[in-house]
Design a protein around this motif. Structure first.
Motif, PDB file in Angstrom:
ATOM      1  N   HIS A  34       0.824  -1.227   0.000  1.00  0.00           N
ATOM      2  CA  HIS A  34       0.000   0.000   0.000  1.00  0.00           C
ATOM      3  C   HIS A  34       0.855   1.272   0.000  1.00  0.00           C
ATOM      4  CE1 HIS A  34      -3.262  -2.766   0.740  1.00  0.00           C
ATOM      5  NE2 HIS A  34      -2.662  -3.211   1.821  1.00  0.00           N
ATOM      6  N   ILE A  35       1.836   1.311  -0.909  1.00  0.00           N
ATOM      7  CA  ILE A  35       2.732   2.461  -0.992  1.00  0.00           C
ATOM      8  C   ILE A  35       2.040   3.635  -1.687  1.00  0.00           C
ATOM      9  CG2 ILE A  35       4.883   3.339  -1.976  1.00  0.00           C
ATOM     10  CD1 ILE A  35       5.352   1.401   0.303  1.00  0.00           C
ATOM     11  N   SER A  36       2.077   4.810  -1.044  1.00  0.00           N
ATOM     12  CA  SER A  36       1.559   6.043  -1.639  1.00  0.00           C
ATOM     13  C   SER A  36       2.580   7.152  -1.452  1.00  0.00           C
ATOM     14  CB  SER A  36       0.227   6.445  -1.004  1.00  0.00           C
ATOM     15  OG  SER A  36      -0.790   5.500  -1.300  1.00  0.00           O
ATOM     16  N   LYS A  37       2.608   8.075  -2.414  1.00  0.00           N
ATOM     17  CA  LYS A  37       3.547   9.192  -2.340  1.00  0.00           C
ATOM     18  C   LYS A  37       2.999  10.374  -3.128  1.00  0.00           C
ATOM     19  CE  LYS A  37       7.562  11.130  -1.348  1.00  0.00           C
ATOM     20  NZ  LYS A  37       7.998  11.392   0.051  1.00  0.00           N
ATOM     21  N   SER A  38       3.107  11.559  -2.534  1.00  0.00           N
ATOM     22  CA  SER A  38       2.669  12.792  -3.191  1.00  0.00           C
ATOM     23  C   SER A  38       3.788  13.817  -3.150  1.00  0.00           C
ATOM     24  CB  SER A  38       1.426  13.370  -2.509  1.00  0.00           C
ATOM     25  OG  SER A  38       0.326  12.501  -2.613  1.00  0.00           O
ATOM     26  N   PHE A  39       3.818  14.684  -4.161  1.00  0.00           N
ATOM     27  CA  PHE A  39       4.716  15.823  -4.204  1.00  0.00           C
ATOM     28  C   PHE A  39       3.890  17.066  -4.502  1.00  0.00           C
ATOM     29  CE2 PHE A  39       7.511  12.269  -5.497  1.00  0.00           C
ATOM     30  CZ  PHE A  39       8.509  12.397  -4.538  1.00  0.00           C
TER      31      PHE A  39
END
Length: 336
Positions: free
Chosen positions: A7-12
């Motif tokens: 469940h990897i999530s990433k935002s920039f």
């Protein structure tokens, strides 16, 4: 070795780059992480390597969470897109740069050089090597640390097609023989099909499909996946009685409980052409293109602007002539 992403999530800057990404890779397996530019591959690679920390989710290595581990703690080997060789170091020093204790045995160095086709080149500098030899130096350097996981980031993008095919086959044969767990990051379907045990197809930061090359090619889950991995024919269809599906080229007898507008997918190689009326679809040749050993036919019909593009052996029919198509129902997939 077992690596799991959960469940990897990433935002920039409020832009979601990765959205709930999960997959695993087993010891000795080669996994291809693929998708168009901007799909999140590079960010995911940086998270796996420890250069980025995800906003959510976990990375599990051999049942131990390593999400916050620094890159040097993970013992992962890398071959970067630009190779990242040091121009002022010899082949030998480039290979052992990442190793703190450089007192490697002569036999160990020679073994790496011979394994990667660099025997006798250890005293040369990168500018004295061909593109393929530089590629091998980058691989030897990654293998020198005896990594638990090898990551190849678009490793062949800088090579011309002829050299790429040769180097790619040599490197993948070596990885197979060594049983090294590998993640290949590529937007080239040919790389993935040649070597991968498992494909992870990404789009807009999400996983579209996970499966073997055969599964993903023959049973794509969406038009995007089907087009990404080769030519495909997609027709509009509608089922009115839950059995037959009407297309602008004719009727396909496929049991289907849905009655809404559908998209029908089939690989071109599964379609046969003929002048016989007993084939299940019909149209006429709109355009005929000479492609060396093959002809490419653009087939249309009077009921819509849809076109079917098929590569065939020499076709005796001319533009404007009627043509009939046999589409085995068992090879047709239905998309909503």
């Amino acid at each position: 070795m077992n690596l799991r992403l959960e469940h990897i999530s990433k935002s920039f800057e409020n832009t979601r780059v990765l959205d709930d990404v999960s997959f695993s890779i087993q010891k000795g397996e080669i996994l291809s992480l693929t998708g168009e530019s901007g799909c999140g591959k590079s960010t995911l690679l940086r998270i796996i390597s420890g250069l980025e920390i995800p906003d959510a989710g976990k990375i599990i290595l051999n049942d131990e969470e390593i999400t916050d581990w620094r890159p040097e703690q993970r013992n992962f080997g890398f071959v970067f897109q630009n190779l990242a060789l040091f121009p002022h170091l010899t082949v030998r020093d480039n290979i052992f740069y990442a190793i703190k204790k450089k007192r490697q045995s002569f036999d160990e160095l020679q073994g790496l050089l011979e394994m990667t086709g660099l025997k006798g080149l250890d005293k040369r500098y990168p500018h004295e090597l061909s593109g393929g030899q530089q590629q091998r130096v980058a691989l030897a350097r990654a293998l020198a640390i005896k990594p638990q996981l090898l990551i190849l980031d678009e490793p062949f993008s800088s090579l011309d097609e002829l050299l790429k095919a040769k180097i790619r086959e040599e490197i993948f044969e070596l990885l197979r023989s060594l049983q090294i767990t590998t993640i290949l990051v590529s937007h080239q379907a040919s790389d993935a099909f040649l070597i991968a045990d498992k494909l992870v197809v990404m789009r807009h930061g999400q996983i579209q499909q996970i499966g073997s090359p055969t599964e993903v090619y023959q049973k794509p889950v969406s038009p995007y996946v089907s087009d990404f991995f080769g030519a495909s024919v997609i027709l509009k269809g509608k089922s009115e009685n839950g059995s037959d599906i009407q297309t602008s080229f004719g009727t396909l007898q496929i049991t289907n409980p849905r009655t809404e507008d559908l998209q029908l997918f089939v690989r071109p190689e599964n379609i046969s052409i003929s002048t016989s009326h007993d084939y299940n679809l019909a149209g006429f040749i709109v355009k005929k293109e000479f492609k060396g050993p093959h002809d490419v036919l653009k087939i249309g019909n009077e009921n819509s602007e849809e076109l079917i593009s098929l590569e065939t052996e020499r076709c005796s029919l001319d533009v404007g002539e009627a043509i009939y198509l046999k589409v085995p129902e068992s090879h047709v997939l239905i998309f909503q």
